[in-house]
Enzyme design. Structure first.
Site, PDB file in Angstrom:
ATOM      1  N   GLU A 184     112.748  37.674  27.503  1.00  0.00           N
ATOM      2  CA  GLU A 184     111.351  37.499  27.933  1.00  0.00           C
ATOM      3  C   GLU A 184     111.246  36.966  29.356  1.00  0.00           C
ATOM      4  O   GLU A 184     110.362  36.161  29.672  1.00  0.00           O
ATOM      5  CB  GLU A 184     110.596  36.596  26.948  1.00  0.00           C
ATOM      6  CG  GLU A 184     110.517  37.168  25.537  1.00  0.00           C
ATOM      7  CD  GLU A 184     109.640  36.356  24.605  1.00  0.00           C
ATOM      8  OE1 GLU A 184     109.321  35.201  24.938  1.00  0.00           O
ATOM      9  OE2 GLU A 184     109.269  36.870  23.541  1.00  0.00           O
ATOM     10  N   GLU A 255     110.872  41.951  18.770  1.00  0.00           N
ATOM     11  CA  GLU A 255     110.320  40.817  18.014  1.00  0.00           C
ATOM     12  C   GLU A 255     108.932  41.166  17.505  1.00  0.00           C
ATOM     13  O   GLU A 255     107.965  41.152  18.258  1.00  0.00           O
ATOM     14  CB  GLU A 255     110.241  39.545  18.867  1.00  0.00           C
ATOM     15  CG  GLU A 255     111.563  38.887  19.152  1.00  0.00           C
ATOM     16  CD  GLU A 255     111.411  37.506  19.796  1.00  0.00           C
ATOM     17  OE1 GLU A 255     110.284  36.947  19.749  1.00  0.00           O
ATOM     18  OE2 GLU A 255     112.396  37.004  20.351  1.00  0.00           O
TER      19      GLU A 255
END
Length: 820
Positions: A184, A255
């Protein structure tokens, strides 16, 4: 080897392990449609199971349940600070045995996605980075910074070399088909200005140069350099994902949050099975998604001090497999049905052409048309209203915010909003009360004074830099002479803590704490000072290290300002002479171990005045059976608990939610931590807990419930079976009907039917009653089909109940059963 392996051993690995070895392995590549394994395109369902958040004894059952739930891949993070707590000292024992975990996944026939990071976030202390990195001169985490890149490269190379040495990459015949570098980074890249983009390019090149023979991904990194695949994280990637940054890359979702991580003081936020299924189906249909990972599929337990700031010890308990590894129904079962339905569509989805069509503003269809086969996804985006659509000259009713999957472009096999799988009720059974005061011992933690400290400074030290993650606790101590003319004084302490306990002359005077959304707080307390020298001892407590954001190495914690307001003047002690002590004496003596508990003088519980910051100990026997074990700490305040020397995590029962309940009361004790008898339980209680109120409980699913209407769809497996028979006989077979299917956990059978009604029962599985239409045969028929069995199936069909009790009224069947 022993627990720690020295860096030189891995240096040998690096010199002996070369590039990927394709001999006898799988060829893993990708194109714009999907990952390709040995020439075959794949649509893969994956679930996150983190090896250190459970135990090796739990791994086989967790992986087996994941496979039974329709998963193809197990995904895990790799935890740098767990494996290299000190520079050059490595630990891959017990729960840390990454190779053993991956081999167990392989033994059960599943693939692995290995998210190396090394920054992982994951609500794990310091985002998985070892704290000793903080003290490397000139380091800036996660940027184009040579000290950080040196250590990141060394670590990533070591992990990859370990995987190669064990032949775990698919290119070597192992299960690892995908790896991730970074995590991320796109969310913080802008904070690093010109140092961000070069770091992204460097990290991607580092990964590719490691020659694993399998693809790499970067999540939430829209500009992931070729050949690294950019992936999506979030709850709604079918709506929010910009898509692959190259037409030659597949759409991957690393995710898909099955719940929300929970922090102390917050209520659990539950994500429904219907919502998860809708967004998975939308991603697969709209984005041509080919890899979906559930984060988490099993959350597990943040043992010890591993949880990040304010995060609960129980992690993602609302995942398809709960903290204890039990099925969380209907989430697990509904997603299993979804996986089965999608896999009925594989041929046209992977080899056909995608065509979309709009019925209206809120209804659309995605059709995968192959040379001879067709699959369709009919979408209703309206959150409130049913929708009727006409597709291929047939009418379809779509519930609000739902997707129907038609594996043959005609027959609906699954709808994301219609849950036909059972509901389960988890219960805690009290097995042993620890209510005998005589069996408890207590040891009061020593309150240090300024003269007893050796670390000194004329300013307030930053806590994390001082403790270096060796302890949650840092004592700040100073002394001063009090002018008796100031009869009333107010102690004021500002902190970025997270918790503060204040003592004056060894006596407790007050406490305060922050919260996850605002870690700063102030303790302001009227205090009594003696004439002459006063010793002030302030204990700053952290509840986990930070785990996210840019410039993590610059974060600060601990006391920021200390003053005492007298009747006539304000004294600021922030620049005073301070004495410091890292950690508690009980920690140093390890009194939570069998040996350590014998070297301190324990007193009988309650033999003296209570003091916050007290250690308690007792012994208990392991409950018989195989059900998971939990300790009920509802009578305690805040602290940490150990069983036979192993920390089961921090607890904070006194931090109540807005509804006035603890965020977590039961704490998992893995059975592998236990002996049959004489288990040592030690608690460090920071507040005013009452140990005799503790109990040892077991956890199980004791109630199961099914609620299915005649408008629900039959189980997906019946679609497959019917169409296989149709292909063989060229004749349509009737008999696909909605069914209530209930199943007790392993080792239990249906012992009692608590409720059964075929008709229009009121309510749902949580709260029900007989409605205006009810077949009087309901209970007898269900009992005949189910009692004494582990599982049973009852069709929602009037003939099963000897006739229609009220013609013309839509029917449903609700069955609630007890498992024993």
């Amino acid at each position: 080897m022993g627990q720690y392996q020295l860096l030189c051993l891995f240096g040998l690995l690096l010199t002996t392990i070369g590039g990927s070895d394709g001999g006898g392995g799988d060829n893993v590549t990708y194109d714009g449609r999907s990952l390709i394994i040995n020439g075959h395109r794949k649509i893969l369902f994956s679930g996150s199971i983190h090896y250190p958040r459970s135990t090796p004894q739990m791994w086989p059952r967790l992986i087996a349940k994941a496979k039974e739930g329709g998963l193809d891949v197990v995904q895990t993070l790799v935890f740098w600070n767990l494996h290299e707590p000190q520079p050059g000292q490595f630990d891959f024992s017990g729960r840390r045995d990454l190779v053993r975990f991956i081999k167990e996944v392989q033994a059960q026939g599943l693939y692995v996605c290995l998210r190396i990071g090394p920054f992982i976030e994951g609500e794990w202390g310091y985002g998985g980075l070892p704290f000793w990195l903080h003290d490397v001169p000139g380091i800036v985490f996660r940027s184009d910074n040579e000290p950080f890149k040196f250590h990141m490269k060394r670590y990533a190379t070591m992990i990859v070399s370990m995987m190669k040495a064990a032949r775990l990459y698919a290119s070597q015949g192992g299960p690892i088909i995908l790896s991730q570098i970074e995590n991320e980074y796109g969310m913080v890249e802008h904070s690093f200005l010109e140092k961000g983009p070069p770091y992204v390019r460097w990290a991607a090149k580092l990964a590719v140069d490691l020659q694993t023979g399998v693809p790499w991904v970067m999540c939430k990194q829209d500009d992931a350099p070729d050949p690294v695949i950019n992936a999506c994280n979030g709850r709604q990637c079918g709506e929010t994902f910009a898509g692959p940054n190259s037409p030659d890359k597949p759409a991957i979702w690393t995710e898909n949050w099955t719940s929300f991580y929970q922090v102390y003081g917050d209520e659990a936020r539950i994500r429904s099975a219907e919502d998860i299924a809708y967004h998975v189906a939308l991603f697969i249909a709209k984005m041509k998604g080919s890899y979906v990972n559930y984060y988490m599929y099993h959350g597990g337990t943040n043992f010890g001090r591993t949880a990040s700031a304010y995060v609960l010890t129980g992690y993602y308990d609302q995942a398809p497999l709960d903290e204890y590894g039990l099925l969380r129904q209907p989430k697990w079962g509904h997603l299993k049905e979804l996986h089965s339905a999608v896999k009925l569509c594989l041929k046209p989805m992977l080899s056909g052409v995608l065509v979309s069509m709009n019925f209206s503003k809120l209804q659309e269809a995605f059709i995968f048309q192959g040379s001879s086969e067709c699959a369709a996804f009919l979408v209703n985006k309206d959150k409130r209203n049913n929708a009727t659509v006409y597709f291929s000259n047939l009418m379809y009713e779509l519930p609000p915010l739902s997707i129907s999957i038609l594996p043959d472009c005609k027959t609906v096999a699954f709808n994301t909003a219609k849950v036909s799988t059972q509901y389960g009720t988890r219960s805690m059974e009290q097995r042993q009360k620890l209510d005998s005061v005589e069996q408890w011992g207590e040891y009061k933690e020593a309150i240090p004074s300024y003269d007893e400290t050796s670390l000194r400074a004329n300013f307030l030290l930053e806590q994390m830099h001082t403790t270096k993650d060796a302890s949650d606790y840092l004592w700040y101590n100073f002394r001063f002479k009090h002018d008796p003319s100031n009869s009333e004084s107010v102690l004021k302490v500002s902190s970025l803590g997270h918790v503060l306990l204040a003592f004056i002359n060894g006596e407790f005077v007050g406490s305060a704490h922050g919260k996850h959304s605002d870690k700063s707080f102030t303790l302001e307390k009227m205090v009594h000072l003696i004439n002459g020298t006063n010793n002030v001892s302030l204990l700053s407590v952290m509840v986990g290290l930070p785990d996210s954001g840019a410039y993590l190495e610059r974060r600060v914690a601990g006391l920021r300002n200390v003053s005492i307001q007298g009747a006539k003047e304000l004294k600021d002690f922030s620049g005073f002479s301070w004495g410091y002590q890292v950690g508690l004496l009980g920690e140093k003596l390890q009194i939570f171990t069998d040996y350590g508990s014998r070297i301190v003088p324990w007193s009988r519980y309650g033999s003296s005045t209570h003091q916050p910051l007290t250690w308690y100990k007792t012994v208990f026997d392991a409950p018989t059976g195989s059900d998971p074990v939990a300790i009920n700490l509802i009578s305690m305040g805040k602290g940490e608990a150990w069983v036979n020397g192993q920390s089961i995590g921090r607890y904070w029962v006194s931090f109540l939610t807005p509804q006035g309940t603890p965020s977590q009361s039961w704490y998992h004790i893995p059975r592998s931590f236990l002996k049959p008898t004489g288990n040592l339980l030690v608690l460090l209680e920071e507040e005013n807990g009452y140990p005799p109120g503790i109990s040892i409980d077991t956890v199980s699913v004791t109630k199961i419930c099914g609620h299915v209407s005649d408008s629900h769809l039959p189980p997906v497996i019946s679609w497959r079976s019917q169409n296989q028979r149709t292909l063989k006989t060229h004749k349509k077979i009737s008999g696909r009907r909605p069914k209530v299917q209930i199943r007790c956990p392993s080792g239990r059978k249906i012992s009692k039917i608590l409720f059964a009604s075929y008709g229009n029962p009121n309510g749902n599985c949580e709260n029900y009653a007989i409605g205006s239409c009810h077949s009087s045969n309901s209970r007898a028929i269900v009992e005949k089909a189910c009692l004494g069995k582990r599982s049973c199936t009852v069709p929602v069909w009037s003939e099963k109940f000897y006739g229609d009790p009220c013609p013309g009224i839509p029917k449903s069947l609700l069955v609630d059963a007890q498992c024993t």
